[in-house]
Write a protein that holds these residues in place. Structure first.
Motif, PDB file in Angstrom:
ATOM      1  N   MET A  82       0.827  -1.206   0.000  1.00 58.54           N
ATOM      2  CA  MET A  82       0.000   0.000   0.000  1.00 58.54           C
ATOM      3  C   MET A  82       0.862   1.257   0.000  1.00 58.54           C
ATOM      4  N   THR A  83       1.912   1.252   0.830  1.00 57.91           N
ATOM      5  CA  THR A  83       2.704   2.475   0.984  1.00 57.91           C
ATOM      6  C   THR A  83       3.534   2.782  -0.259  1.00 57.91           C
ATOM      7  N   ILE A  84       4.035   1.755  -0.963  1.00 57.24           N
ATOM      8  CA  ILE A  84       4.914   2.014  -2.105  1.00 57.24           C
ATOM      9  C   ILE A  84       4.167   2.617  -3.285  1.00 57.24           C
ATOM     10  N   LYS A  85       2.833   2.514  -3.278  1.00 52.80           N
ATOM     11  CA  LYS A  85       2.041   3.049  -4.391  1.00 52.80           C
ATOM     12  C   LYS A  85       1.601   4.492  -4.159  1.00 52.80           C
ATOM     13  N   THR A  86       1.872   5.028  -2.958  1.00 52.68           N
ATOM     14  CA  THR A  86       1.404   6.376  -2.657  1.00 52.68           C
ATOM     15  C   THR A  86       2.287   7.417  -3.349  1.00 52.68           C
ATOM     16  N   GLU A  87       1.747   8.622  -3.468  1.00 50.16           N
ATOM     17  CA  GLU A  87       2.425   9.698  -4.190  1.00 50.16           C
ATOM     18  C   GLU A  87       3.794  10.001  -3.585  1.00 50.16           C
ATOM     19  N   ARG A  88       4.792  10.090  -4.434  1.00 50.03           N
ATOM     20  CA  ARG A  88       6.174  10.440  -4.104  1.00 50.03           C
ATOM     21  C   ARG A  88       6.918   9.373  -3.308  1.00 50.03           C
ATOM     22  N   ARG A  89       6.277   8.230  -3.002  1.00 45.71           N
ATOM     23  CA  ARG A  89       6.991   7.194  -2.254  1.00 45.71           C
ATOM     24  C   ARG A  89       8.131   6.617  -3.077  1.00 45.71           C
ATOM     25  N   SER A  90       7.978   6.617  -4.410  1.00 44.30           N
ATOM     26  CA  SER A  90       9.034   6.095  -5.280  1.00 44.30           C
ATOM     27  C   SER A  90      10.288   6.951  -5.213  1.00 44.30           C
ATOM     28  N   ILE A  91      10.139   8.214  -4.774  1.00 49.06           N
ATOM     29  CA  ILE A  91      11.287   9.115  -4.631  1.00 49.06           C
ATOM     30  C   ILE A  91      11.750   9.152  -3.177  1.00 49.06           C
ATOM     31  N   GLU A  92      10.788   9.366  -2.270  1.00 49.38           N
ATOM     32  CA  GLU A  92      11.140   9.560  -0.863  1.00 49.38           C
ATOM     33  C   GLU A  92      11.644   8.278  -0.205  1.00 49.38           C
ATOM     34  N   GLY A  93      11.030   7.122  -0.548  1.00 48.91           N
ATOM     35  CA  GLY A  93      11.466   5.860   0.052  1.00 48.91           C
ATOM     36  C   GLY A  93      12.928   5.561  -0.234  1.00 48.91           C
ATOM     37  N   PRO A  94      13.334   5.506  -1.530  1.00 54.89           N
ATOM     38  CA  PRO A  94      14.753   5.262  -1.833  1.00 54.89           C
ATOM     39  C   PRO A  94      15.684   6.335  -1.272  1.00 54.89           C
ATOM     40  N   LEU A  95      15.218   7.592  -1.226  1.00 54.43           N
ATOM     41  CA  LEU A  95      16.050   8.649  -0.668  1.00 54.43           C
ATOM     42  C   LEU A  95      16.318   8.399   0.822  1.00 54.43           C
ATOM     43  N   GLN A  96      15.285   7.986   1.553  1.00 53.20           N
ATOM     44  CA  GLN A  96      15.460   7.668   2.970  1.00 53.20           C
ATOM     45  C   GLN A  96      16.398   6.475   3.153  1.00 53.20           C
ATOM     46  N   MET A  97      16.290   5.493   2.269  1.00 56.23           N
ATOM     47  CA  MET A  97      17.167   4.323   2.357  1.00 56.23           C
ATOM     48  C   MET A  97      18.610   4.691   2.026  1.00 56.23           C
TER      49      MET A  97
END
Length: 231
Positions: A175-190
């Motif tokens: 659910m979370t990976i499909k939300t807006e900007r998660r494709s950018i913010e998730g990898p950036l946090q990692m």
């Protein structure tokens, strides 16, 4: 030709997966990816037709998914897709934050370039999967990232605890990976986790890992609070 060689020549090799295992993978994937929504009844007869397997196989699959927390068996209604609970989700993220933060700190303290290289490879694969809109790839590569985090510092017991929750974690993560900007913010946090590990900053790595989990938790709570079960 000897008897042993003759036997080997005609031996039937066991398939990589049984029919039950294949059916289990399909139904689990359908739930995690949202094909079967929370609250939907899982009718044995319909599943038999959709999967092309016997009722016995379907019943075994449903029992297994119930043990994983993906299916609930309600009186007078039968099996349904389990509805995700916000409080349960918070607890899962609390466990993730504590264990992943610990693993990140230990990776930083280990000071091994091999750890950084392995994590960067997983992160590149995550970004590529996002670019290709391959959500299954995002889930698989994200799990690989965290497995590396634990295994590189020999925290196999801790990874085992996380692994027990993998199905539920992936259900939330899907659910979370499909939300807006998660494709950018998730990898950036990692990437911040990796940067801290590269610097040998144990406290920074732990904080970055826990911040990443906290951000995912906040997204999951927001999504769950607006979700309505299927009729």
């Amino acid at each position: 030709m000897s008897g042993a060689l003759k036997d080997a020549a005609i031996r039937v090799e066991r398939p990589a997966k049984t029919l039950r295992e294949l059916a289990l993978d399909k139904v689990r994937e359908a739930i995690v990816n949202g094909y079967f929504r929370p609250g939907v009844r899982l009718v044995e007869r319909d599943l038999c037709a959709q999967l092309g397997v016997s009722r016995t196989v379907v019943r075994e699959v449903l029992r297994h998914l119930e043990s994983e927390g993906l299916v609930a068996n309600l009186p007078n209604k039968g099996p349904i897709v389990a509805q995700l609970d916000i409080d349960e989700a918070r607890q899962i993220y609390e466990i993730r934050g504590a264990l992943e933060g610990m693993a990140a700190r230990l990776c930083a303290e280990r000071g091994s370039p091999e750890i950084v290289t392995a994590l960067e490879e997983s992160l590149t694969a995550i970004r590529n999967s996002y670019h290709d809109n391959d959500m299954a790839g995002v889930l698989a590569n994200t799990s690989s990232f965290y497995q590396t985090l634990f295994n590189m510092v020999d925290r196999h017991v801790a990874w085992g605890v996380v692994n027990l929750l993998t199905v539920r974690i992936n259900h939330l993560r899907s659910m979370t990976i499909k939300t807006e900007r998660r494709s950018i913010e998730g990898p950036l946090q990692m990437s911040k986790i990796i940067d801290a590990i590269r610097r040998g900053d144990g406290e920074g790595a732990q904080r970055a890992a826990m911040d990443h989990v906290a951000a995912a938790c906040a997204i999951a709570e927001a999504v769950l609070s607006t979700q309505k079960p299927a009729e």
